[in-house]
Design a protein around this motif. Structure first.
Motif, PDB file in Angstrom:
ATOM      1  N   THR A   1      -2.212  -4.586  -9.858  1.00 21.83           N
ATOM      2  CA  THR A   1      -3.079  -4.070  -8.646  1.00 21.83           C
ATOM      3  C   THR A   1      -3.158  -5.524  -7.812  1.00 21.83           C
ATOM      4  OG1 THR A   1      -4.243  -2.491  -9.669  1.00 21.83           O
ATOM      5  CG2 THR A   1      -5.179  -3.567  -7.815  1.00 21.83           C
ATOM      6  N   ILE A   2      -3.611  -6.626  -8.563  1.00 17.92           N
ATOM      7  CA  ILE A   2      -3.778  -7.884  -7.836  1.00 17.92           C
ATOM      8  C   ILE A   2      -2.495  -8.291  -7.103  1.00 17.92           C
ATOM      9  CG2 ILE A   2      -4.096 -10.432  -8.311  1.00 17.92           C
ATOM     10  CD1 ILE A   2      -5.964  -9.597 -10.419  1.00 17.92           C
TER      11      ILE A   2
ATOM     12  N   TRP B   1       0.640  -9.315  -2.072  1.00 21.55           N
ATOM     13  CA  TRP B   1       1.732  -9.534  -0.861  1.00 21.55           C
ATOM     14  C   TRP B   1       1.427  -8.314   0.103  1.00 21.55           C
ATOM     15  CZ3 TRP B   1       4.554  -5.509   0.688  1.00 21.55           C
ATOM     16  CH2 TRP B   1       4.845  -4.227   0.438  1.00 21.55           C
ATOM     17  N   ALA B   2       0.609  -7.367  -0.097  1.00 25.87           N
ATOM     18  CA  ALA B   2       0.321  -6.431   0.924  1.00 25.87           C
ATOM     19  C   ALA B   2      -0.482  -7.011   1.883  1.00 25.87           C
ATOM     20  CB  ALA B   2      -0.338  -5.155   0.308  1.00 25.87           C
TER      21      ALA B   2
ATOM     22  N   LEU C   1       3.745   0.080  -4.888  1.00 23.72           N
ATOM     23  CA  LEU C   1       2.126   0.472  -4.871  1.00 23.72           C
ATOM     24  C   LEU C   1       1.805  -0.269  -3.719  1.00 23.72           C
ATOM     25  CD1 LEU C   1      -0.115   1.611  -6.409  1.00 23.72           C
ATOM     26  CD2 LEU C   1      -0.452  -0.488  -7.617  1.00 23.72           C
ATOM     27  N   GLY C   2       2.215  -1.287  -3.269  1.00 20.10           N
ATOM     28  CA  GLY C   2       1.645  -2.231  -2.227  1.00 20.10           C
ATOM     29  C   GLY C   2       1.946  -1.736  -0.676  1.00 20.10           C
ATOM     30  N   ALA C   3       3.248  -0.888  -0.726  1.00 22.55           N
ATOM     31  CA  ALA C   3       3.948  -0.539   0.397  1.00 22.55           C
ATOM     32  C   ALA C   3       2.808   0.165   1.552  1.00 22.55           C
ATOM     33  CB  ALA C   3       5.062   0.328   0.329  1.00 22.55           C
ATOM     34  N   ALA C   4       2.392   1.191   0.975  1.00 22.08           N
ATOM     35  CA  ALA C   4       1.196   1.888   1.964  1.00 22.08           C
ATOM     36  C   ALA C   4       0.152   1.115   2.303  1.00 22.08           C
ATOM     37  CB  ALA C   4       0.884   3.167   1.190  1.00 22.08           C
ATOM     38  N   VAL C   5      -0.354   0.208   1.344  1.00 26.09           N
ATOM     39  CA  VAL C   5      -1.460  -0.753   1.773  1.00 26.09           C
ATOM     40  C   VAL C   5      -1.185  -1.768   2.787  1.00 26.09           C
ATOM     41  CG1 VAL C   5      -3.005  -2.283   0.972  1.00 26.09           C
ATOM     42  CG2 VAL C   5      -2.345  -0.439  -0.668  1.00 26.09           C
TER      43      VAL C   5
END
Length: 306
Positions: free
Chosen positions: A102-103, A108-109, A180-184
């Motif tokens: 998550t971190i 990077w998001a 996981l971070g693409a949408a964020v």
């Protein structure tokens, strides 16, 4: 601020109590018999009944809740039906991989999302703005499981650069964190752009420019700080969603985290683990919102807590 912090902490108690009641009722409405699953499909009715008595599932529902809640107040979250291990041990082993993922995803998001958002706001209605918002819309629209499988196909199968499963080294974090971070990052870009466009039109920005302050200082010092409050709010909420909502990504990459543990627990009707995980996710959201509220005072010293 200390009084505000203590009052918010006391507010956790009724919220978690309500969540505990709702989760307890929800998991007991799930179809399927956990005693049958624990005993095995080939077990006879007598064996299943013995397992049901051992798990305490033969008691009335209100007695089960009182027993569960009293043990929870003592820090005992029960034993996993699936593995026969303490629930706290099961969660402790899975918490670190999920937290680190998550971190990494959030880091990077935030960097890419805010950079695209600021660039789009500064050059709004020009080609950097259109390119940035096109990327943002694509990131929001593309499903996480499809993006994960696409990244695995390209970087693992075709190129052989990165591993696909496990969490043993830093290379294992690259593909899951990108997925996981693409949408964020996409949401961050759109939110930062909207906040920046609003701030950049304020009178104090025009005053700074009229005084001859360079555009770089205006953007970095005057605009960025004032635009951060709504962005920080969104960052906190997104971090909570990432921490508790990485189920799909963990399933795609067979990640040894809390999301995968929740999926396995729901499949096996592992009531103690499901209840504890949902309570943990609820507590995380509440604490993150509290931290975000406290950060407002550091970003904007004019804010006072009552």
């Amino acid at each position: 601020m200390l009084n505000y912090f203590l009052k918010r902490l006391l507010g956790l108690v009724p919220t978690l109590l309500i969540v505990a009641v709702l989760v307890f009722l929800f998991v007991h409405m799930l179809p399927g018999d956990p005693a049958r699953l624990a005993a095995g499909q080939d077990a006879d009715e007598q064996t299943v009944e013995l397992v049901r008595q051992e798990l305490g599932l033969d008691r009335p529902l209100h007695e089960q809740f009182v027993h569960y809640f009293s043990r929870m107040l003592q820090g005992d979250f029960g034993t996993s039906i699936r593995t026969r291990r303490p629930v706290s041990t099961e969660i402790a082993e899975r918490f670190a991989p999920t937290l680190l993922l998550t971190i990494t995803s959030m880091a990077w998001a935030v960097v890419f999302g805010m950079s695209i958002g600021v660039m789009s706001a500064v050059f709004r209605n020009q080609w950097p703005d259109r390119l940035g918002m096109t990327i943002a819309v694509s990131g929001i629209s593309f499903p996480a499981f499809a993006l994960g499988m696409l990244l695995m196909q390209v970087f693992s199968v075709y190129l052989g650069w990165l591993p696909t499963v496990g969490a043993d080294s830093w290379k294992h974090y690259i593909l899951p964190s990108l997925t996981l971070g693409a949408a964020v990052a996409a949401v961050m870009a759109r939110f930062t752009r909207a906040s920046f466009v609003e701030v950049i039109q304020e009178d104090f920005v025009r005053t700074a420019r009229a005084k001859g302050v360079s555009e770089r200082v205006v953007i970095a010092k005057h605009c960025l700080r004032n635009a951060l409050i709504p962005v920080v709010t969104m960052m906190g909420l997104q971090f909570g969603f990432l921490l508790g909502g990485s189920i799909v990504v963990e399933a795609v990459f067979n990640w040894p985290g809390l999301g995968r543990l929740l999926v396995d627990s729901v499949t096996q009707r592992d009531y103690p683990v499901i209840q504890t995980l949902v309570l943990l996710f609820s507590l995380e959201f509440i604490l993150i919102n509290l931290i975000v509220d406290l950060l407002y005072g550091f970003i904007n010293p004019t804010i006072r807590y009552k």
